[in-house]
Design a protein around this motif. Sequence first.
Motif, PDB file in Angstrom:
ATOM      1  N   CYS A  41       0.962  -0.822   0.350  1.00 45.91           N
ATOM      2  CA  CYS A  41       0.279  -0.020   0.041  1.00 45.91           C
ATOM      3  C   CYS A  41       1.153   1.265   0.330  1.00 45.91           C
ATOM      4  CB  CYS A  41      -1.041   0.120   1.312  1.00 45.91           C
ATOM      5  SG  CYS A  41      -2.037  -1.639   1.181  1.00 45.91           S
ATOM      6  N   ASN A  42       0.795   2.098  -1.278  1.00 42.40           N
ATOM      7  CA  ASN A  42       1.790   3.263  -1.598  1.00 42.40           C
ATOM      8  C   ASN A  42       1.153   3.977  -2.288  1.00 42.40           C
ATOM      9  OD1 ASN A  42       1.800   2.120  -3.782  1.00 42.40           O
ATOM     10  ND2 ASN A  42       3.773   2.650  -4.165  1.00 42.40           N
ATOM     11  N   MET A  43      -0.436   3.299  -1.892  1.00 42.32           N
ATOM     12  CA  MET A  43      -1.330   4.583  -2.935  1.00 42.32           C
ATOM     13  C   MET A  43      -1.704   5.311  -1.616  1.00 42.32           C
ATOM     14  SD  MET A  43      -0.014   4.898  -6.275  1.00 42.32           S
ATOM     15  CE  MET A  43      -0.762   5.774  -6.641  1.00 42.32           C
ATOM     16  N   TYR A  44      -2.816   6.865  -2.224  1.00 41.57           N
ATOM     17  CA  TYR A  44      -3.579   7.833  -1.440  1.00 41.57           C
ATOM     18  C   TYR A  44      -4.317   8.327  -2.323  1.00 41.57           C
ATOM     19  CZ  TYR A  44      -5.954   9.428   2.837  1.00 41.57           C
ATOM     20  OH  TYR A  44      -6.852   9.978   3.383  1.00 41.57           O
ATOM     21  N   CYS A  45      -5.984   8.252  -2.133  1.00 47.21           N
ATOM     22  CA  CYS A  45      -6.853   8.199  -2.873  1.00 47.21           C
ATOM     23  C   CYS A  45      -7.198  10.526  -2.070  1.00 47.21           C
ATOM     24  CB  CYS A  45      -7.903   7.432  -2.625  1.00 47.21           C
ATOM     25  SG  CYS A  45      -9.364   8.458  -4.050  1.00 47.21           S
ATOM     26  N   LEU A  46      -6.878  11.492  -2.682  1.00 49.10           N
ATOM     27  CA  LEU A  46      -7.206  12.300  -1.734  1.00 49.10           C
ATOM     28  C   LEU A  46      -9.584  12.502  -1.816  1.00 49.10           C
ATOM     29  CD1 LEU A  46      -5.053  14.521  -4.000  1.00 49.10           C
ATOM     30  CD2 LEU A  46      -4.320  12.863  -1.410  1.00 49.10           C
ATOM     31  N   ASP A  47      -9.659  12.013  -3.493  1.00 45.40           N
ATOM     32  CA  ASP A  47     -11.004  11.850  -3.128  1.00 45.40           C
ATOM     33  C   ASP A  47     -12.201  11.330  -1.897  1.00 45.40           C
ATOM     34  OD1 ASP A  47     -11.234  14.410  -4.846  1.00 45.40           O
ATOM     35  OD2 ASP A  47     -10.880  12.649  -6.464  1.00 45.40           O
ATOM     36  N   CYS A  48     -11.081  10.285  -1.585  1.00 49.66           N
ATOM     37  CA  CYS A  48     -12.059   9.370  -0.949  1.00 49.66           C
ATOM     38  C   CYS A  48     -11.668   8.828   0.716  1.00 49.66           C
ATOM     39  CB  CYS A  48     -12.176   7.528  -1.333  1.00 49.66           C
ATOM     40  SG  CYS A  48     -12.758   7.325  -2.695  1.00 49.66           S
ATOM     41  N   MET A  49     -10.331   9.614   0.552  1.00 51.55           N
ATOM     42  CA  MET A  49      -9.410   9.357   2.333  1.00 51.55           C
ATOM     43  C   MET A  49      -9.687   7.884   2.934  1.00 51.55           C
ATOM     44  SD  MET A  49     -10.125  13.733   2.770  1.00 51.55           S
ATOM     45  CE  MET A  49     -11.716  13.439   3.027  1.00 51.55           C
ATOM     46  N   ASN A  50     -10.133   6.716   2.491  1.00 49.52           N
ATOM     47  CA  ASN A  50      -9.937   5.284   3.280  1.00 49.52           C
ATOM     48  C   ASN A  50      -9.233   5.178   3.175  1.00 49.52           C
ATOM     49  OD1 ASN A  50     -10.076   5.379   0.301  1.00 49.52           O
ATOM     50  ND2 ASN A  50     -11.522   3.634   0.283  1.00 49.52           N
ATOM     51  N   GLY A  51      -7.948   5.049   3.265  1.00 48.13           N
ATOM     52  CA  GLY A  51      -6.843   4.592   3.468  1.00 48.13           C
ATOM     53  C   GLY A  51      -6.296   4.768   2.574  1.00 48.13           C
ATOM     54  N   ALA A  52      -4.799   3.800   3.359  1.00 49.98           N
ATOM     55  CA  ALA A  52      -3.637   3.329   2.422  1.00 49.98           C
ATOM     56  C   ALA A  52      -4.039   2.210   1.401  1.00 49.98           C
ATOM     57  CB  ALA A  52      -2.826   3.188   3.133  1.00 49.98           C
ATOM     58  N   LEU A  53      -3.974   2.513  -0.147  1.00 47.33           N
ATOM     59  CA  LEU A  53      -4.154   2.264  -1.214  1.00 47.33           C
ATOM     60  C   LEU A  53      -2.958   1.080  -1.948  1.00 47.33           C
ATOM     61  CD1 LEU A  53      -6.390   4.206  -2.565  1.00 47.33           C
ATOM     62  CD2 LEU A  53      -6.880   2.259  -0.932  1.00 47.33           C
ATOM     63  N   ASN A  59      -8.123  -0.015  -9.207  1.00 45.04           N
ATOM     64  CA  ASN A  59      -9.417  -0.026  -9.949  1.00 45.04           C
ATOM     65  C   ASN A  59     -10.402   0.251  -9.536  1.00 45.04           C
ATOM     66  OD1 ASN A  59      -7.617  -1.389 -11.975  1.00 45.04           O
ATOM     67  ND2 ASN A  59      -7.254  -3.158 -10.692  1.00 45.04           N
ATOM     68  N   TYR A  60     -10.973   0.823  -8.627  1.00 50.87           N
ATOM     69  CA  TYR A  60     -11.577   1.183  -7.948  1.00 50.87           C
ATOM     70  C   TYR A  60     -12.422   2.340  -7.247  1.00 50.87           C
ATOM     71  CZ  TYR A  60     -12.595  -3.908  -6.629  1.00 50.87           C
ATOM     72  OH  TYR A  60     -12.203  -5.227  -6.160  1.00 50.87           O
ATOM     73  N   HIS A  61     -10.744   3.319  -7.691  1.00 51.79           N
ATOM     74  CA  HIS A  61     -10.534   5.014  -7.420  1.00 51.79           C
ATOM     75  C   HIS A  61     -10.627   5.407  -9.294  1.00 51.79           C
ATOM     76  CE1 HIS A  61     -10.450   4.667  -3.599  1.00 51.79           C
ATOM     77  NE2 HIS A  61     -10.050   3.414  -4.010  1.00 51.79           N
ATOM     78  N   LYS A  62     -11.048   4.844 -10.198  1.00 46.60           N
ATOM     79  CA  LYS A  62     -10.881   4.987 -11.378  1.00 46.60           C
ATOM     80  C   LYS A  62     -11.180   7.188 -11.542  1.00 46.60           C
ATOM     81  CE  LYS A  62     -11.271   1.482 -14.286  1.00 46.60           C
ATOM     82  NZ  LYS A  62     -11.351   0.275 -15.302  1.00 46.60           N
ATOM     83  N   ASP A  63     -10.549   7.757 -12.331  1.00 48.49           N
ATOM     84  CA  ASP A  63     -11.199   8.962 -12.143  1.00 48.49           C
ATOM     85  C   ASP A  63     -10.883   9.715 -10.544  1.00 48.49           C
ATOM     86  OD1 ASP A  63     -12.335   8.577 -15.214  1.00 48.49           O
ATOM     87  OD2 ASP A  63     -13.675   8.289 -14.120  1.00 48.49           O
ATOM     88  N   HIS A  64     -10.569   8.954 -10.201  1.00 53.13           N
ATOM     89  CA  HIS A  64      -9.799   9.931  -8.659  1.00 53.13           C
ATOM     90  C   HIS A  64      -8.602  10.293  -8.626  1.00 53.13           C
ATOM     91  CE1 HIS A  64     -13.675   7.524  -6.211  1.00 53.13           C
ATOM     92  NE2 HIS A  64     -13.611   9.071  -7.352  1.00 53.13           N
ATOM     93  N   ARG A  65      -8.124  11.549  -7.424  1.00 59.31           N
ATOM     94  CA  ARG A  65      -7.540  12.398  -7.851  1.00 59.31           C
ATOM     95  C   ARG A  65      -6.459  11.301  -6.807  1.00 59.31           C
ATOM     96  NH1 ARG A  65      -8.003  17.880  -5.046  1.00 59.31           N
ATOM     97  NH2 ARG A  65      -9.551  16.184  -3.490  1.00 59.31           N
TER      98      ARG A  65
END
Length: 217
Positions: A41-53, A59-65
């Motif tokens: 886990c070395n990614m982070y979604c700025l839109d969902c803010m649901n933890g490290a990814l 694949n579940y965060h398409k079109d997200h930052r």
Amino acid sequence: MGAGGPDDEENNRWPPWLKPLLKERFFVQCKMHADSHKSECNMYCLDCMNGALCSLCLNYHKDHRAIQIRRSSYHDVIRVNEIQKVLDISGVQTYIINSARVVFLNERPQPRPGKGVTNTCEVCERSLLDSFRFCSLGCKIVGTSTSFQKKNKFASMISDSEDSYSSSCSHGKLNNNIKVQSFTPSTPPPTSVNYRTAKRRKGIPHRAPMGGLVLQY
């Protein structure tokens, strides 16, 4: 407290994802994709803010930052060209690691500043180049907060007061209205035992009255 209070101003100063990002733990195995070799886990979604990814989670965060976190000497960093698109990082020192310019997410402990250092982080006092104020994003959040600035102002007032007191004492012009509390333990009063011991002095020795006579028979 109504709307527009100090807490609201502090929260509105930064994007809502920043503080959760800095508290997140990265480079752990993804629970959803533990069987994959890309489960770190070395990614982070700025839109969902649901933890490290992990990369598969994206694949579940398409079109997200989403931004990628990297590591340097066991500390989390992020590339400048990624973070500066969504955050003002002015005043934070940048470093070049693996040919890429990065900033650290949080402070790094430093036992003591290096020799000849003239500038340090305003929060953790880590050595910095002269043109920067903070060593990391986390230190910038703390150092620009209202509570931290008030604390520094109060500490400066205390320091100025102590300097003024020392200067007045050295010139013998201390204001009589200023009461200075001493924390040095006072000398305990003598007890009945040690008082007699302290008062008893050894006198001048005298010979016995008959000590100098020689008896003849």
